[in-house]
Structures are given as structure tokens and as C-alpha cells.
Write an enzyme that holds these catalytic residues in place. Structure first.
Site: not given
Ligand code: ADP
Length: 407
Positions: A91, A179
Site C-alpha cells: 500500500r 482511501h
């Protein structure tokens, strides 16, 4: 021996990981866990998908294990079962303007990502530290970067621009949105459980410690509440959310605060914690009878309602809303109040379904469908990693991997 993909999410002093086996072509979680306190008192735990401990280690106080040491332990010593690692997905919070999709990492990609450190100084350096460590210690192991910003890259220019002088905009000062891996996952699940919503106009609410909302039209992000940084938009656990920029001038000029003190206030002392004076944890606030707890919850819900109106305007209508992340998935009280405030948009809540936790919590007559869908950013990263390694794009067809319980 089954092939497996590891998913890494590196924070300032922690490294979270998940391991997905590739079983019959599908991705299946086989282990997850974390190393914490990497620079103070490192400890590691790995559990299987049922929560049973597979491996645990405590290095004791005063040990500086660092991200490199944690990775070394994870990949060389930890007992995670019999699997052959074929790739690692990271990530990465910021992909800037350059990366609109996940990418296989090499030295030139790492160098490009380093340029975005000033845009996300609290997260990007830690994400890159694990990539760098693995490039050195396991150069043959394929690594893929998956970005929180990529899902928003196609937003209309008017959504991305600040009304600042062009020279500042050209330095990359624009709205990126975050997000994105969570929103992409939810969009995939919607394509399985509600085709009309997936092809229509949806607002997804990712309400956790970090909180944001995203307007999605036909599967694509058109607007989001987080902007240049992940401090914009909604108030969060400890972040203030949208703030009149004149407040910053006041904090500097009148209160004599410097950049670090302001950063600490906006990122770590504000939001639910700052308003309540009690806690950043929604469970604690819901259980409290203190006026500060009520004030914090009221402010959070009020701001969600305002953002919802703005995002519905950006979409030109609303077909569906989705609640996700820790608060969105678990707080029936919050969902009920948000839906009540959204009655003017055509939202009709089914109280019983809401208390049962969904997945669909709107009445059959509701003009806007309302869903509760647990997010799974790790699975999204694993999907992207597998697709990049195979030279493919993640497609809606991969929705076969997503939560079948919602069909
Ligand atoms: P992060 O952004 O760190 O991933 P999470 O998505 O785990 O955060 O969400 C954490 C938030 O979810 C906390 O405010 C926590 O209080 C809230 N939460 C978790 N369970 C519940 C619950 N049962 N009721 C209300 N809030 C909850």
C-alpha cells in the site's frame, strides 16, 4: 505448495501484513498480522484466518528492529505455513499525477515515488522504506505498488483544482483524494450485489479512524472529501477535517505555533478526540454520557450530512449510499442518524435491517439504496498485485473474489 501473495502496509512504527494463497485461481486469506513498536519495543504476531496464532515474538524494550528487521523476520523466520511467495503488494499512499494504476516496482519507479514524499510526509517515507529494504534483500522478488490516490486520478479537472495561482498548482498542489483502494473494493462488491447502484450514482462513506467520502458514477470516482492531504474533509478520530485556511494564519500569527505544532494539532489532537476531550474511539464516545462526547458525535454526523449534499450535487443525483470501515460497518446509531439527515435525498431506512447490520439497510420503497459493506483494502492490493504480475488490469470480473456473502 500453493503460490501466495503478501500484502504490506507500513506505518511509522508498524508493519501490517496479509498473506493470500492462490487457491483454484481465487485469492484466499491464509495469514495476517503485524509487527509493532519497530523502533522502541518490537513485537510480532501472525494469525491464521480464524484468528489462531501462527507465530509470535517479542524483542523486548529498547530494541530498534526497524522496517528492515521486521521484513527479514516476516519473510525468513516467521512460521506462516507452507507457501511459495510469488510477489509482494505494497500500500503506497501517494502516486501523484504519474500513477493512475498499480505498477511493478523497480529502481526508477522507487525514485519517482520518492518525489512524492513532500506531498505525504507522514506516510510515504514509511511505505517506501519497506520497498527499498526488499529491493536490496530480495531483488528477485516482484514488488507492486498500489496507490490510495490512483482511483481518483480521473476526476474532472474542476474537482482536482484549488483556486490558487497557477505556479503553485503546477508544483502538484491539487486535490488527490485518498482511501482509493477501499473505494475500488466497495465498487467491485456493489457490481455483484447491486448492479443499478454500480452503474449509477453512489456515495461511499469510509468511516474509520481516518474518514472520507467519495462520489462514484458508473464505477469511477468523480469527487472525494479528502484533497491534497488526508486531513481534509470530514473530522476524523484525531484529524480536524476541512478547515478555513485563515485558521492556520491565526495559529501562526496569534498563537505563535510553528509548522510542527500545527501539524500535531491538526493530525493528532483534533477530530473526535479534540472536540470530545475524551477519546478518538467512537465506541467510547457512544458509551459516554459526557456533553463533550455528544458534541463530537453531533459534529461528525452534521459534517457527513453536509458532505453528502455536496457529493450528491457533484453527481447530479443519488442512487445509493454505502457505509464502510470501523464506524460505518459497526455503528447502527450513526447510520440511523446519517440516513435520517439524508431523508431529503430520498433515503428511507429499514430500522430492523440496520440493527442487524445489513447488508441492505434501506426499505424496498427507498429511492436511494443503502448498503453496509465491509471494506477489504488488503484483498484489493492482492488482486492488483496478481494482475500486474500477470500483465493484466484488475477488472470487474475479479469481483468473483469479493465477499460472496453479499450476493
Ligand atoms: P482505521 O482507519 O484505523 O483502519 P477502523 O476502520 O478500524 O480504523 O475504524 C476504527 C473506528 O471504528 C474507531 O473509531 C472505533 O471506535 C470504531 N468502531 C469499531 N467498532 C465499533 C462499534 N462496534 N461501534 C462503534 N464504533 C466502532
Amino acid at each position: 505448495m500453493a503460490d501466495a501473495i503478501a500484502v504490506l502496509n507500513a506505518g511509522s512504527s508498524s508493519l501490517k501484513f496479509s498473506l493470500f494463497g492462490i487457491v483454484g485461481g481465487a485469492l484466499e486469506l491464509t495469514a495476517r498480522g503485524q509487527a509493532e513498536g519497530l523502533y522502541t519495543s518490537p513485537r510480532f504476531v501472525a494469525r491464521d484466518r480464524d484468528g489462531k496464532i501462527l507465530d509470535a515474538k517479542d524483542w523486548g524494550d529498547g530494541v530498534k528492529l526497524g522496517h528492515e528487521g521486521a521484513l527479514y523476520y516476516l519473510f525468513s523466520h516467521a512460521d506462516l505455513g507452507d507457501q511459495r511467495l510469488i510477489g509482494v503488494g505494497h500500500r503506497v499512499v501517494h502516486g501523484g499525477l504519474m500513477f493512475d494504476r498499480s505498477v511493478r516496482i523497480d529502481a526508477s519507479v522507487l525514485a519517482a515515488l520518492e518525489k512524492y514524499v513532500p506531498l505525504a510526509p507522514l506516510h510515504q517515507p514509511h511505505n517506501l522504506a519497506s520497498i527499498r529494504a526488499l529491493l536490496i534483500s530480495a531483488p528477485q522478488l516482484p514488488q507492486v505498488a498500489c496507490f490510495d490516490t490512483a482511483f481518483h486520478r480521473d476526476q474532472p479537472e474542476v474537482e482536482q483544482a484549488f483556486a490558487l495561482p497557477r505556479a503553485i498548482t503546477e508544483k502538484g498542489v491539487r486535490r488527490y483524494g485518498f482511501h482509493g483502494l477501499s473505494y475500488e473494493y466497495i465498487t467491485q462488491v456493489l457490481s455483484v450485489c447491486d448492479r443499478r447502484a454500480a452503474q449509477g450514482k453512489t456515495v461511499i462513506m469510509h468511516l474509520g479512524n481516518g474518514a472520507s467520502m467519495c462520489a462514484v458514477a458508473n464505477g469511477r470516482s468523480v469527487a472525494s472529501t479528502m484533497g491534497f492531504t488526508a486531513v481534509d474533509g470530514l473530522p476524523m478520530g484525531t484529524r480536524c477535517g476541512a478547515l478555513d485556511s485563515g485558521v492556520l494564519l491565526y495559529l501562526m500569527d496569534e498563537l505563535g505555533m510553528d509548522a510542527r505544532a500545527i501539524e500535531d494539532t491538526l493530525y493528532r489532537q483534533s477530530g473526535l478526540l479534540g472536540v470530545s476531550g475524551i477519546s478518538s474511539d467512537m465506541r467510547v464516545l457512544e458509551a459516554s454520557t459526557e456533553p463533550g462526547a455528544k458534541a463530537a458525535i453531533d459534529l461528525f454526523i452534521h459534517r457527513i450530512g453536509r458532505e453528502l449534499g455536496g457529493l450528491a450535487a457533484a453527481l447530479g443525483g443519488l442512487d445509493a449510499m454505502v457505509f464502510t470501515a470501523g464506524i460505518g460497518e459497526n455503528s447502527a446509531m450513526l447510520r440511523e442518524r446519517v440516513c435520517r439527515a439524508a431523508g431529503w435525498l430520498g433515503v428511507e431506512l429499514d430500522l430492523e435491517a440496520n440493527h442487524a447490520g445489513g447488508p441492505r439497510i434501506s426499505t424496498a420503497e427507498s429511492r436511494v439504496a443503502v448498503w453496509v459493506i465491509p471494506t477489504n483494502e488488503e484483498l484489493m492490493i492482492a488482486q492488483h498485485t496478481r494482475a500486474v504480475l500477470a500483465g493484466d488490469q484488475v477488472t470487474m470480473a475479479m469481483a468473483a473474489d469479493v465477499n460472496p456473502g453479499l450476493q
